[in-house]
Design a protein around this motif. Structure first.
Motif, PDB file in Angstrom:
ATOM      1  N   GLY A  68       0.813  -1.202   0.000  1.00  0.00           N
ATOM      2  CA  GLY A  68       0.000   0.000   0.000  1.00  0.00           C
ATOM      3  C   GLY A  68       0.847   1.252   0.000  1.00  0.00           C
ATOM      4  O   GLY A  68       1.813   1.353  -0.763  1.00  0.00           O
ATOM      5  N   TYR A  69       0.497   2.175   0.871  1.00  0.00           N
ATOM      6  CA  TYR A  69       1.189   3.463   0.951  1.00  0.00           C
ATOM      7  C   TYR A  69       1.704   3.650   2.382  1.00  0.00           C
ATOM      8  O   TYR A  69       1.045   4.261   3.209  1.00  0.00           O
ATOM      9  CB  TYR A  69       0.230   4.585   0.551  1.00  0.00           C
ATOM     10  CG  TYR A  69      -0.322   4.392  -0.834  1.00  0.00           C
ATOM     11  CD1 TYR A  69      -1.550   3.767  -1.029  1.00  0.00           C
ATOM     12  CD2 TYR A  69       0.402   4.790  -1.947  1.00  0.00           C
ATOM     13  CE1 TYR A  69      -2.057   3.554  -2.294  1.00  0.00           C
ATOM     14  CE2 TYR A  69      -0.091   4.585  -3.223  1.00  0.00           C
ATOM     15  CZ  TYR A  69      -1.318   3.960  -3.396  1.00  0.00           C
ATOM     16  OH  TYR A  69      -1.810   3.751  -4.651  1.00  0.00           O
ATOM     17  N   PRO A  70       2.913   3.158   2.614  1.00  0.00           N
ATOM     18  CA  PRO A  70       3.408   3.160   3.994  1.00  0.00           C
ATOM     19  C   PRO A  70       3.966   4.505   4.421  1.00  0.00           C
ATOM     20  O   PRO A  70       4.269   5.371   3.596  1.00  0.00           O
ATOM     21  CB  PRO A  70       4.539   2.128   3.932  1.00  0.00           C
ATOM     22  CG  PRO A  70       5.073   2.259   2.533  1.00  0.00           C
ATOM     23  CD  PRO A  70       3.852   2.533   1.675  1.00  0.00           C
ATOM     24  N   SER A  71       4.104   4.648   5.710  1.00  0.00           N
ATOM     25  CA  SER A  71       4.942   5.703   6.278  1.00  0.00           C
ATOM     26  C   SER A  71       6.345   5.130   6.421  1.00  0.00           C
ATOM     27  O   SER A  71       6.515   3.943   6.671  1.00  0.00           O
ATOM     28  CB  SER A  71       4.401   6.139   7.640  1.00  0.00           C
ATOM     29  OG  SER A  71       3.146   6.757   7.513  1.00  0.00           O
ATOM     30  N   LEU A  72       7.336   5.979   6.266  1.00  0.00           N
ATOM     31  CA  LEU A  72       8.724   5.542   6.308  1.00  0.00           C
ATOM     32  C   LEU A  72       9.457   6.247   7.443  1.00  0.00           C
ATOM     33  O   LEU A  72       9.187   7.425   7.718  1.00  0.00           O
ATOM     34  CB  LEU A  72       9.413   5.830   4.973  1.00  0.00           C
ATOM     35  CG  LEU A  72       8.766   5.183   3.749  1.00  0.00           C
ATOM     36  CD1 LEU A  72       9.463   5.651   2.476  1.00  0.00           C
ATOM     37  CD2 LEU A  72       8.809   3.669   3.858  1.00  0.00           C
ATOM     38  N   PHE A  73      10.385   5.524   8.053  1.00  0.00           N
ATOM     39  CA  PHE A  73      11.042   6.024   9.251  1.00  0.00           C
ATOM     40  C   PHE A  73      12.538   5.702   9.211  1.00  0.00           C
ATOM     41  O   PHE A  73      12.967   4.717   8.603  1.00  0.00           O
ATOM     42  CB  PHE A  73      10.477   5.345  10.510  1.00  0.00           C
ATOM     43  CG  PHE A  73       8.988   5.458  10.664  1.00  0.00           C
ATOM     44  CD1 PHE A  73       8.132   4.606   9.979  1.00  0.00           C
ATOM     45  CD2 PHE A  73       8.426   6.396  11.520  1.00  0.00           C
ATOM     46  CE1 PHE A  73       6.750   4.698  10.117  1.00  0.00           C
ATOM     47  CE2 PHE A  73       7.052   6.494  11.672  1.00  0.00           C
ATOM     48  CZ  PHE A  73       6.220   5.649  10.971  1.00  0.00           C
ATOM     49  N   TRP A  74      13.292   6.527   9.886  1.00  0.00           N
ATOM     50  CA  TRP A  74      14.654   6.188  10.271  1.00  0.00           C
ATOM     51  C   TRP A  74      14.733   6.256  11.793  1.00  0.00           C
ATOM     52  O   TRP A  74      14.361   7.274  12.402  1.00  0.00           O
ATOM     53  CB  TRP A  74      15.685   7.139   9.659  1.00  0.00           C
ATOM     54  CG  TRP A  74      16.059   6.778   8.256  1.00  0.00           C
ATOM     55  CD1 TRP A  74      15.599   7.324   7.102  1.00  0.00           C
ATOM     56  CD2 TRP A  74      16.984   5.756   7.869  1.00  0.00           C
ATOM     57  NE1 TRP A  74      16.165   6.710   6.013  1.00  0.00           N
ATOM     58  CE2 TRP A  74      17.035   5.747   6.451  1.00  0.00           C
ATOM     59  CE3 TRP A  74      17.799   4.853   8.567  1.00  0.00           C
ATOM     60  CZ2 TRP A  74      17.840   4.877   5.723  1.00  0.00           C
ATOM     61  CZ3 TRP A  74      18.607   3.985   7.856  1.00  0.00           C
ATOM     62  CH2 TRP A  74      18.623   4.001   6.455  1.00  0.00           C
ATOM     63  N   TYR A  75      15.234   5.151  12.364  1.00  0.00           N
ATOM     64  CA  TYR A  75      15.494   5.099  13.793  1.00  0.00           C
ATOM     65  C   TYR A  75      16.995   5.020  14.018  1.00  0.00           C
ATOM     66  O   TYR A  75      17.739   4.482  13.190  1.00  0.00           O
ATOM     67  CB  TYR A  75      14.824   3.870  14.426  1.00  0.00           C
ATOM     68  CG  TYR A  75      13.359   4.046  14.722  1.00  0.00           C
ATOM     69  CD1 TYR A  75      12.401   3.819  13.737  1.00  0.00           C
ATOM     70  CD2 TYR A  75      12.924   4.445  15.977  1.00  0.00           C
ATOM     71  CE1 TYR A  75      11.058   3.992  14.005  1.00  0.00           C
ATOM     72  CE2 TYR A  75      11.575   4.616  16.249  1.00  0.00           C
ATOM     73  CZ  TYR A  75      10.651   4.387  15.258  1.00  0.00           C
ATOM     74  OH  TYR A  75       9.316   4.561  15.528  1.00  0.00           O
ATOM     75  N   VAL A  76      17.438   5.523  15.158  1.00  0.00           N
ATOM     76  CA  VAL A  76      18.853   5.484  15.502  1.00  0.00           C
ATOM     77  C   VAL A  76      18.999   4.848  16.885  1.00  0.00           C
ATOM     78  O   VAL A  76      18.172   5.066  17.774  1.00  0.00           O
ATOM     79  CB  VAL A  76      19.490   6.895  15.466  1.00  0.00           C
ATOM     80  CG1 VAL A  76      18.782   7.853  16.418  1.00  0.00           C
ATOM     81  CG2 VAL A  76      20.971   6.841  15.785  1.00  0.00           C
ATOM     82  N   GLN A  77      20.024   4.027  17.016  1.00  0.00           N
ATOM     83  CA  GLN A  77      20.305   3.396  18.305  1.00  0.00           C
ATOM     84  C   GLN A  77      21.739   3.722  18.698  1.00  0.00           C
ATOM     85  O   GLN A  77      22.689   3.195  18.110  1.00  0.00           O
ATOM     86  CB  GLN A  77      20.102   1.885  18.223  1.00  0.00           C
ATOM     87  CG  GLN A  77      20.237   1.185  19.559  1.00  0.00           C
ATOM     88  CD  GLN A  77      19.873  -0.293  19.475  1.00  0.00           C
ATOM     89  OE1 GLN A  77      20.090  -0.928  18.452  1.00  0.00           O
ATOM     90  NE2 GLN A  77      19.319  -0.828  20.538  1.00  0.00           N
ATOM     91  N   TYR A  78      21.866   4.591  19.695  1.00  0.00           N
ATOM     92  CA  TYR A  78      23.186   4.917  20.218  1.00  0.00           C
ATOM     93  C   TYR A  78      23.640   3.806  21.153  1.00  0.00           C
ATOM     94  O   TYR A  78      22.808   3.085  21.714  1.00  0.00           O
ATOM     95  CB  TYR A  78      23.157   6.261  20.933  1.00  0.00           C
ATOM     96  CG  TYR A  78      22.793   7.415  20.018  1.00  0.00           C
ATOM     97  CD1 TYR A  78      21.512   7.980  20.042  1.00  0.00           C
ATOM     98  CD2 TYR A  78      23.712   7.924  19.112  1.00  0.00           C
ATOM     99  CE1 TYR A  78      21.164   9.017  19.196  1.00  0.00           C
ATOM    100  CE2 TYR A  78      23.372   8.957  18.255  1.00  0.00           C
ATOM    101  CZ  TYR A  78      22.102   9.491  18.302  1.00  0.00           C
ATOM    102  OH  TYR A  78      21.760  10.513  17.454  1.00  0.00           O
ATOM    103  N   PRO A  79      24.925   3.655  21.331  1.00  0.00           N
ATOM    104  CA  PRO A  79      25.445   2.562  22.161  1.00  0.00           C
ATOM    105  C   PRO A  79      24.775   2.513  23.539  1.00  0.00           C
ATOM    106  O   PRO A  79      24.727   3.513  24.254  1.00  0.00           O
ATOM    107  CB  PRO A  79      26.936   2.883  22.257  1.00  0.00           C
ATOM    108  CG  PRO A  79      27.238   3.644  21.013  1.00  0.00           C
ATOM    109  CD  PRO A  79      26.005   4.451  20.737  1.00  0.00           C
ATOM    110  N   GLY A  80      24.255   1.333  23.881  1.00  0.00           N
ATOM    111  CA  GLY A  80      23.652   1.135  25.190  1.00  0.00           C
ATOM    112  C   GLY A  80      22.275   1.730  25.371  1.00  0.00           C
ATOM    113  O   GLY A  80      21.733   1.704  26.480  1.00  0.00           O
ATOM    114  N   GLU A  81      21.688   2.262  24.311  1.00  0.00           N
ATOM    115  CA  GLU A  81      20.370   2.896  24.427  1.00  0.00           C
ATOM    116  C   GLU A  81      19.352   2.215  23.532  1.00  0.00           C
ATOM    117  O   GLU A  81      19.677   1.366  22.708  1.00  0.00           O
ATOM    118  CB  GLU A  81      20.475   4.380  24.070  1.00  0.00           C
ATOM    119  CG  GLU A  81      21.418   5.169  24.963  1.00  0.00           C
ATOM    120  CD  GLU A  81      21.408   6.643  24.625  1.00  0.00           C
ATOM    121  OE1 GLU A  81      22.371   7.322  25.037  1.00  0.00           O
ATOM    122  OE2 GLU A  81      20.470   7.122  23.967  1.00  0.00           O
ATOM    123  N   GLY A  82      18.078   2.584  23.714  1.00  0.00           N
ATOM    124  CA  GLY A  82      17.018   2.053  22.875  1.00  0.00           C
ATOM    125  C   GLY A  82      16.949   2.774  21.550  1.00  0.00           C
ATOM    126  O   GLY A  82      17.625   3.773  21.320  1.00  0.00           O
TER     127      GLY A  82
END
Lengths: 111, 114
Positions: free
Chosen positions: A29-43
Motif C-alpha cells: 500500500g502506501y506506507p509511512s517511512l522512518f529512520w530510527y537510531v540506536q546509540y550505544p547502550g540505548e534504545g
C-alpha cells in the motif's frame, strides 16, 4: 509482503564527511517511512519520518526523502560528527501498528 | 516522549530455563509491542499486548514459548520459555504513544543462551 532492504555496514567515515545510507522498501500500500537510531547502550529513537510521497523528513542535520518512483528513503547528512556514531534502522509501517525494519547499518565516525 | 525502562539489559541463561523481561513505561499507553532482533537480522514483531486482553502473536510465535503479561497500562513482561541457543537475540519492547503516531523503544535485553 512488506519489507525493507538497507545498505549493509559497517560504515566508517571521517568527521565532516558526507553520509548516505541507502534504504529501499517493498509495500503493498502506501506506507509511512522512518529512520530510527540506536546509540550505544540505548534504545531505538525515532530520527525522522515521512508519511507520503515526496515528503522530506529531517532532524539533527539528517534528511531523507520519500521517493515512491524508486521506492527509496535514503538517509543523508552533509557533515557527520563523532557523536553520530550509532546504528541506523530504516523502517516502514502501513497500519501504524506493525513496523518492518531493515537490518541496521552501523556507522562509526572517526575524528 | 514516553520513557521506557527495560530489564534486564543482558543475561546469559542455560538452555531449558526461562527468562522474564520487564518493560516499565512512565506514562499510560494502550498498545505495547515486543520485538526480537536475531544476530545480523532486522527486528521482528513477536506480539502486540493490549491491557485487559490476550496478546496477539505474529506468525511463527506462540504463547507457550513467549507468554506475555500486561497487567496495567504502564507495564508488560515477556517470558522466553524453555530456551535454546536459537533464542539468543536482543528483545525490545515498544510503545505507541496515545497522543500521536510516535513510537518509543526500550533499550533492549541482550539474551545469550548457552
Amino acid at each position: 509482503g512488506d519489507s525493507v532492504t538497507q545498505m549493509e555496514g559497517p560504515v566508517t567515515l571521517s568527521e565532516e564527511a558526507f553520509l548516505t545510507i541507502n534504504c529501499t522498501y517493498t509495500a503493498t500500500g502506501y506506507p509511512s517511512l522512518f529512520w530510527y537510531v540506536q546509540y550505544p547502550g540505548e534504545g531505538l529513537q525515532l530520527l525522522l519520518k515521512a508519511t507520503k510521497a515526496d515528503d522530506k523528513g529531517s532532524n539533527k542535520g539528517f534528511e531523507a526523502t520519500y521517493r515512491k518512483e524508486t521506492t527509496s528513503f535514503h538517509l543523508e547528512k552533509g557533515s557527520v560528527q563523532v557523536s553520530d556514531s550509532a546504528v541506523y534502522f530504516c523502517a516502514l509501517s502501513e497500519s501504524g501498528n506493525q513496523f518492518y525494519f531493515g537490518t541496521g547499518t552501523s556507522l562509526t565516525v572517526i575524528p | 516522549s514516553a520513557v521506557i525502562s527495560q530489564k534486564p539489559s543482558r543475561d546469559i541463561c542455560q538452555r531449558g530455563t526461562s527468562l522474564t523481561i520487564q518493560c516499565q513505561v512512565d506514562s499510560q499507553v494502550t498498545m505495547m509491542f515486543w520485538y526480537r532482533q536475531q544476530p545480523g537480522q532486522s527486528l521482528t514483531l513477536i506480539a502486540t499486548a493490549n491491557q485487559g486482553s490476550e496478546a496477539t502473536y505474529e506468525s511463527g510465535f506462540v504463547i507457550d514459548k513467549f507468554p506475555i503479561s500486561r497487567p496495567n497500562l504502564t507495564f508488560s513482561t515477556l517470558t522466553v520459555s524453555n530456551m535454546s541457543p536459537e533464542d539468543s537475540s536482543i528483545y525490545l519492547c515498544s510503545v505507541k504513544r496515545d497522543s500521536g503516531d510516535g513510537y518509543t523503544f526500550g533499550s533492549g535485553t541482550r539474551l545469550t543462551v548457552v
